[in-house]
Design a protein around this motif. Structure first.
Motif, mmCIF file in Angstrom:
data_model
loop_
_atom_site.group_PDB
_atom_site.id
_atom_site.type_symbol
_atom_site.label_atom_id
_atom_site.label_comp_id
_atom_site.label_asym_id
_atom_site.label_seq_id
_atom_site.Cartn_x
_atom_site.Cartn_y
_atom_site.Cartn_z
ATOM 1 N N GLU A 80 0.829 -1.210 0.000
ATOM 2 C CA GLU A 80 0.000 0.000 0.000
ATOM 3 C C GLU A 80 0.861 1.256 0.000
ATOM 4 O O GLU A 80 0.532 2.244 -0.676
ATOM 5 C CB GLU A 80 -0.932 0.013 1.218
ATOM 6 C CG GLU A 80 -2.064 -0.997 1.166
ATOM 7 C CD GLU A 80 -1.641 -2.388 1.614
ATOM 8 O OE1 GLU A 80 -2.407 -3.344 1.413
ATOM 9 O OE2 GLU A 80 -0.527 -2.524 2.167
ATOM 10 N N GLU A 81 1.969 1.240 0.744
ATOM 11 C CA GLU A 81 2.856 2.402 0.809
ATOM 12 C C GLU A 81 3.484 2.690 -0.553
ATOM 13 O O GLU A 81 3.527 3.842 -1.010
ATOM 14 C CB GLU A 81 3.950 2.167 1.852
ATOM 15 C CG GLU A 81 3.431 2.107 3.276
ATOM 16 C CD GLU A 81 4.503 1.689 4.266
ATOM 17 O OE1 GLU A 81 4.494 2.212 5.398
ATOM 18 O OE2 GLU A 81 5.359 0.847 3.912
ATOM 19 N N ALA A 82 3.986 1.637 -1.212
ATOM 20 C CA ALA A 82 4.633 1.808 -2.514
ATOM 21 C C ALA A 82 3.647 2.346 -3.547
ATOM 22 O O ALA A 82 3.964 3.264 -4.321
ATOM 23 C CB ALA A 82 5.231 0.486 -2.979
ATOM 24 N N PHE A 83 2.441 1.788 -3.555
ATOM 25 C CA PHE A 83 1.459 2.236 -4.544
ATOM 26 C C PHE A 83 0.966 3.643 -4.229
ATOM 27 O O PHE A 83 0.661 4.424 -5.141
ATOM 28 C CB PHE A 83 0.282 1.263 -4.594
ATOM 29 C CG PHE A 83 -0.527 1.375 -5.862
ATOM 30 C CD1 PHE A 83 -0.035 0.859 -7.046
ATOM 31 C CD2 PHE A 83 -1.761 1.998 -5.872
ATOM 32 C CE1 PHE A 83 -0.766 0.977 -8.230
ATOM 33 C CE2 PHE A 83 -2.500 2.115 -7.034
ATOM 34 C CZ PHE A 83 -2.002 1.595 -8.223
ATOM 35 N N TYR A 84 0.910 3.989 -2.964
ATOM 36 C CA TYR A 84 0.490 5.337 -2.587
ATOM 37 C C TYR A 84 1.495 6.382 -3.088
ATOM 38 O O TYR A 84 1.107 7.408 -3.653
ATOM 39 C CB TYR A 84 0.353 5.440 -1.071
ATOM 40 C CG TYR A 84 -0.167 6.775 -0.598
ATOM 41 C CD1 TYR A 84 -1.469 7.159 -0.870
ATOM 42 C CD2 TYR A 84 0.639 7.646 0.127
ATOM 43 C CE1 TYR A 84 -1.964 8.391 -0.436
ATOM 44 C CE2 TYR A 84 0.157 8.870 0.560
ATOM 45 C CZ TYR A 84 -1.139 9.240 0.273
ATOM 46 O OH TYR A 84 -1.608 10.455 0.698
ATOM 47 N N LEU A 85 2.777 6.108 -2.911
ATOM 48 C CA LEU A 85 3.803 7.040 -3.377
ATOM 49 C C LEU A 85 3.849 7.102 -4.899
ATOM 50 O O LEU A 85 4.103 8.165 -5.481
ATOM 51 C CB LEU A 85 5.171 6.631 -2.835
ATOM 52 C CG LEU A 85 5.379 6.795 -1.322
ATOM 53 C CD1 LEU A 85 6.703 6.178 -0.889
ATOM 54 C CD2 LEU A 85 5.335 8.264 -0.924
ATOM 55 N N SER A 86 3.602 5.969 -5.538
ATOM 56 C CA SER A 86 3.667 5.919 -6.996
ATOM 57 C C SER A 86 2.402 6.448 -7.658
ATOM 58 O O SER A 86 2.469 7.283 -8.568
ATOM 59 C CB SER A 86 3.922 4.469 -7.442
ATOM 60 O OG SER A 86 3.843 4.345 -8.844
ATOM 61 N N HIS A 87 1.255 5.989 -7.205
ATOM 62 C CA HIS A 87 -0.013 6.308 -7.872
ATOM 63 C C HIS A 87 -0.647 7.602 -7.366
ATOM 64 O O HIS A 87 -1.038 8.463 -8.158
ATOM 65 C CB HIS A 87 -0.989 5.148 -7.684
ATOM 66 C CG HIS A 87 -2.366 5.419 -8.200
ATOM 67 N ND1 HIS A 87 -2.656 5.486 -9.547
ATOM 68 C CD2 HIS A 87 -3.547 5.652 -7.547
ATOM 69 C CE1 HIS A 87 -3.941 5.750 -9.706
ATOM 70 N NE2 HIS A 87 -4.509 5.858 -8.516
ATOM 71 N N SER A 88 -0.756 7.749 -6.047
ATOM 72 C CA SER A 88 -1.451 8.905 -5.483
ATOM 73 C C SER A 88 -0.573 10.156 -5.445
ATOM 74 O O SER A 88 -1.000 11.240 -5.849
ATOM 75 C CB SER A 88 -1.966 8.580 -4.079
ATOM 76 O OG SER A 88 -2.945 7.566 -4.131
ATOM 77 N N LEU A 89 0.652 10.018 -4.942
ATOM 78 C CA LEU A 89 1.541 11.181 -4.827
ATOM 79 C C LEU A 89 2.394 11.397 -6.071
ATOM 80 O O LEU A 89 2.967 12.476 -6.255
ATOM 81 C CB LEU A 89 2.444 11.032 -3.598
ATOM 82 C CG LEU A 89 1.741 10.978 -2.244
ATOM 83 C CD1 LEU A 89 2.772 11.013 -1.111
ATOM 84 C CD2 LEU A 89 0.749 12.120 -2.079
#
Length: 250
Positions: A80-89
């Motif tokens: 979830e952390e990796a996808f949050y930094l990649s996709h959301s931020l």
């Protein structure tokens, strides 16, 4: 339940350095350095410099890995952390073992193949993160996540989070019978946390691509155990019922 700050001055420190500001600084730093993380199993490995190490620690993202390298610090990011930094931020590139970039569509498919509940868990994770809550694994408490008002060094976790979704057997294995419900409430009470249930509605959308997240809806519900000590003759009946609140005050 009021926040339980750790030590004198913790609340003032949190107010002086809000999580929203920390995350913006991290986003800017990772974007400028064109940071990339190596996808490995169910996590991503990120090598950063001293400034970004401090920002990741303050933002409570990832876990530092001890290595023999002196000039770099490695962080292990959860799915979830990796996808949050990649996709959301949009501040982190993910690469495969061949060092070739993996776009968000490919990363989404990969995460889904590793964890069937990833779409629901990611929606819950990003929902809380976008509201400036610090989100960490809740496995030690028997829940999906725990949510902190600020950094865990300053405050105790306020919520124990369960992620549910109607019609999804993978996410709905909990709270089906009263005994499960009662045990969960008791456990949350014993560690001074409020149970927060995030019910994710897919609204007819599947999990084919990350664009489906835009159509997912999140219903928040906090549940607290009735305390019989509150039952007194000089109190009204309304004060002695189980409290179920449909929304949170962020």
């Amino acid at each position: 339940m009021a926040p339980r700050w750790k030590g004198k001055g913790s609340e003032a420190k949190a107010l002086a350095d809000p999580m929203s500001k920390i995350v913006l600084e991290l986003q800017s730093s990772l974007t400028q350095s064109e940071a990339h993380a190596l996808l490995s199993g169910c996590s991503a490995l990120l090598a950063v410099e001293a400034e970004q190490t401090d920002l990741l620690n303050r933002a409570c993202l990832g876990r530092p890995i001890v290595t023999a390298e002196k000039d770099k610090q490695w962080f292990q990011l959860g799915m979830e952390e990796a996808f949050y930094l990649s996709h959301s931020l949009k501040c982190l590139r993910i690469v495969g073992e061949d060092n070739c970039p993996i776009n968000n569509e490919e990363l989404w498919q990969y995460m889904n193949s590793k964890k069937r509940t990833f779409p629901l868990f990611y929606k819950a994770y990003s929902h809380l993160r976008e509201r400036n809550w610090v989100v960490r694994s809740g496995s030690q408490y028997g829940v999906d996540f725990v949510a902190y008002r600020h950094h865990p060094s300053l405050v105790h976790a306020e919520y124990a989070v369960l992620v549910l979704s109607e019609g999804d057997d993978d996410a709905n294995g909990r709270l089906r019978v009263w005994s499960d419900f009662h045990c969960t409430i008791r456990l949350c009470g014993s560690v001074a946390k409020t149970l927060l249930v995030l019910n994710i509605s897919k609204n007819g959308q599947g999990t084919v691509s990350p664009s489906c997240l835009e159509h997912y809806a999140v219903e928040e519900r906090t549940i607290m155990r009735w305390n019989p000590e509150q039952c007194r003759e000089d109190q009204t009946i309304s004060e002695n019922v189980i409290k179920t609140v449909s929304s949170l005050q962020w």
